[in-house]
Design an enzyme around this catalytic site. Structure first.
Site, PDB file in Angstrom:
ATOM      1  N   TRP A  90       0.826  -1.212   0.000  1.00 12.91           N
ATOM      2  CA  TRP A  90       0.000   0.000   0.000  1.00 12.91           C
ATOM      3  C   TRP A  90       0.858   1.260   0.000  1.00 12.91           C
ATOM      4  CZ3 TRP A  90      -4.331  -0.492  -2.085  1.00 12.91           C
ATOM      5  CH2 TRP A  90      -5.098  -1.634  -1.896  1.00 12.91           C
ATOM      6  N   ASP A 166      -1.248   6.680   6.295  1.00 16.76           N
ATOM      7  CA  ASP A 166      -2.372   5.906   5.759  1.00 16.76           C
ATOM      8  C   ASP A 166      -2.761   4.883   6.822  1.00 16.76           C
ATOM      9  OD1 ASP A 166      -4.112   4.166   4.551  1.00 16.76           O
ATOM     10  OD2 ASP A 166      -2.767   3.594   2.905  1.00 16.76           O
ATOM     11  N   LYS A 190     -12.364  -1.107   7.334  1.00 21.24           N
ATOM     12  CA  LYS A 190     -11.772  -2.049   8.289  1.00 21.24           C
ATOM     13  C   LYS A 190     -12.334  -1.775   9.684  1.00 21.24           C
ATOM     14  CE  LYS A 190      -8.834  -3.232   4.953  1.00 21.24           C
ATOM     15  NZ  LYS A 190      -8.832  -2.743   3.597  1.00 21.24           N
TER      16      LYS A 190
HETATM   17  N1  PMP Z   1      -4.322   1.640   2.122  1.00 23.62           N
HETATM   18  C1  PMP Z   1      -4.418   0.557   2.916  1.00 23.62           C
HETATM   19  C2  PMP Z   1      -3.492   0.423   4.084  1.00 23.62           C
HETATM   20  C3  PMP Z   1      -5.378  -0.436   2.644  1.00 23.62           C
HETATM   21  O1  PMP Z   1      -5.466  -1.511   3.424  1.00 23.62           O
HETATM   22  C4  PMP Z   1      -6.239  -0.258   1.536  1.00 23.62           C
HETATM   23  C5  PMP Z   1      -7.299  -1.264   1.194  1.00 23.62           C
HETATM   24  N2  PMP Z   1      -7.240  -2.478   1.728  1.00 23.62           N
HETATM   25  C6  PMP Z   1      -6.078   0.867   0.742  1.00 23.62           C
HETATM   26  C7  PMP Z   1      -5.136   1.804   1.062  1.00 23.62           C
HETATM   27  C8  PMP Z   1      -6.947   1.095  -0.462  1.00 23.62           C
HETATM   28  O2  PMP Z   1      -8.238   1.364  -0.027  1.00 23.62           O
HETATM   29  P1  PMP Z   1      -9.462   1.505  -1.047  1.00 23.62           P
HETATM   30  O3  PMP Z   1      -9.678   0.172  -1.653  1.00 23.62           O
HETATM   31  O4  PMP Z   1     -10.573   1.946  -0.130  1.00 23.62           O
HETATM   32  O5  PMP Z   1      -9.098   2.547  -2.027  1.00 23.62           O
END
Ligand code: PMP
Length: 354
Positions: A90, A166, A190
């Protein structure tokens, strides 16, 4: 999973919310009753995280990835740098998105120690060129890498550099000091509520810096000026997030849930470490307490493991498609009993292969 009590309350008032004759998702976001829902959710989140008054709390759209673009557009100029600590998939994704709007510089990447376990390099070992540091808008990191199960439990602080986190997969799982951060963001799905919502906590003095090209609907300043209602917000997700915040308060708040999260994680890692049958590749200091990836010594048993787990009522254990193996996500709403059931199953499955 979401807390069962929250789902039951949402179900009970789904069609007739507070005897209004309507569902909360049917009423206008500008109506007094919804504004009260929205304000209560914000206040409860402020209470839970002890958010100081000089921070705005925004309820936006676009999930976690949306903020990969929104943050640089809102607080960096195209001439500046965003620094990135890259510790998993991520935080890596955040670099390529930020690169469309600023210069980017990766200060460090996760690596492995002498035991071949994943670690995050210490700040002393980061690549921090002086000329870049002098022209930096922020440092971005992901304290909990959802796919990799790699976590940084204390914020990395560089003098005079705004910290952006994040927290999509760890917000509200442990106490944090908001004042350490310029911006915190999280996709909701989450520990907050259903998808469709992103929460952004931004220090007020970082507003007003958006690049001219920033689309209005992701402009933090406009959102703050309009109480996150510049465009119609995802009202039902916001309402459900509010119920989750009330549930968390009733659990004793963030410190209390943190103690429970530590207990759950400890139980699962102990099982993995004790049995040669399972393996986790992260050094103890950097292990996530939300996402626990593990592999089986014999990957040929993966499909059987997953099928038998599913039959036992243990769902969603397949690792992320990019890394394979298994992953147990044990967010706030997962009760200790759920982890106990998983550990019992894992021990029995391993014993049965002897
Ligand atoms: N950052 C993290 C740490 C995540 O766990 C996620 C999704 N699992 C995201 C970003 C992306 O999120 P989204 O699918 O809501 O764009």
């Amino acid at each position: 999973m979401l807390p069962a009590e929250v789902m039951q309350q949402a179900q009970a008032e789904f069609i007739n919310w507070q005897n209004s004759g309507s569902s909360v998702m049917e009423i206008s976001h500008r109506s007094k009753p919804f504004i009260e829902v929205a304000a209560a959710a914000e206040q409860d989140l402020r209470d839970l995280l002890a958010i100081p008054d000089n921070y705005k709390v925004l309820f936006l759209q676009g999930g976690g990835r949306g903020q990969f673009a929104s943050v640089p557009l809102n607080i960096a100029s195209p001439e500046q740098y965003s620094l990135h600590l890259q510790t998993g998939s991520w935080s890596k994704g955040a670099v390529s998105e930020a690169a469309k709007y600023t210069h980017t510089h990766v200060v460090a990447k996760d690596t492995v120690n002498a035991d071949n376990k994943r670690i995050i390099p210490d700040i002393a070992d980061w690549d921090l060129p002086e000329d870049i540091l002098g022209n930096t808008a922020f440092l971005h990191y992901c304290p909990n890498e959802t796919v990799d199960g790699v976590a940084l439990h204390t914020p990395p602080k560089l003098p005079n550099v705004e910290l952006v986190a994040d927290m999509s997969s760890n917000i509200l799982s442990a106490p944090i000091n908001i004042a350490d951060y310029g911006v915190i963001y999280a996709g909701a799905q989450k520990n907050i509520g259903p998808s469709g919502l992103a929460v952004v906590i931004v220090r007020e003095d970082l507003l007003g810096k958006a690049q001219a090209q920033t689309p209005s609907f992701i402009n933090f300043t406009l959102a703050a000026e309009h109480d996150s209602m510049y465009n119609t917000p995802p009202t039902y997700s916001w309402y459900l997030a509010g119920l989750v915040f009330k549930w968390l308060k009733a659990q004793g708040g963030v410190s209390a849930i943190h103690a429970k999260n530590l207990e759950k994680a400890q139980l699962l890692y102990s099982c993995i470490d004790e049995l040669d049958f399972y393996h986790n590749n992260v050094a103890a200091e950097f292990r996530s307490i939300m996402n626990v990836p593990f592999t089986l010594a014999n990957p040929e048993l993966d499909a059987q493991f997953l099928a038998e787990a599913e039959a036992t009522g243990l769902h969603a254990l397949k690792g992320h498609r990019s890394v394979g193996g298994m992953r147990a996500s044990i967010y706030n709403a997962m009760p200790l009993a759920g982890v106990e059931a998983l550990v019992k199953f894992m021990r029995e499955f391993a014993a049965a292969q002897d």
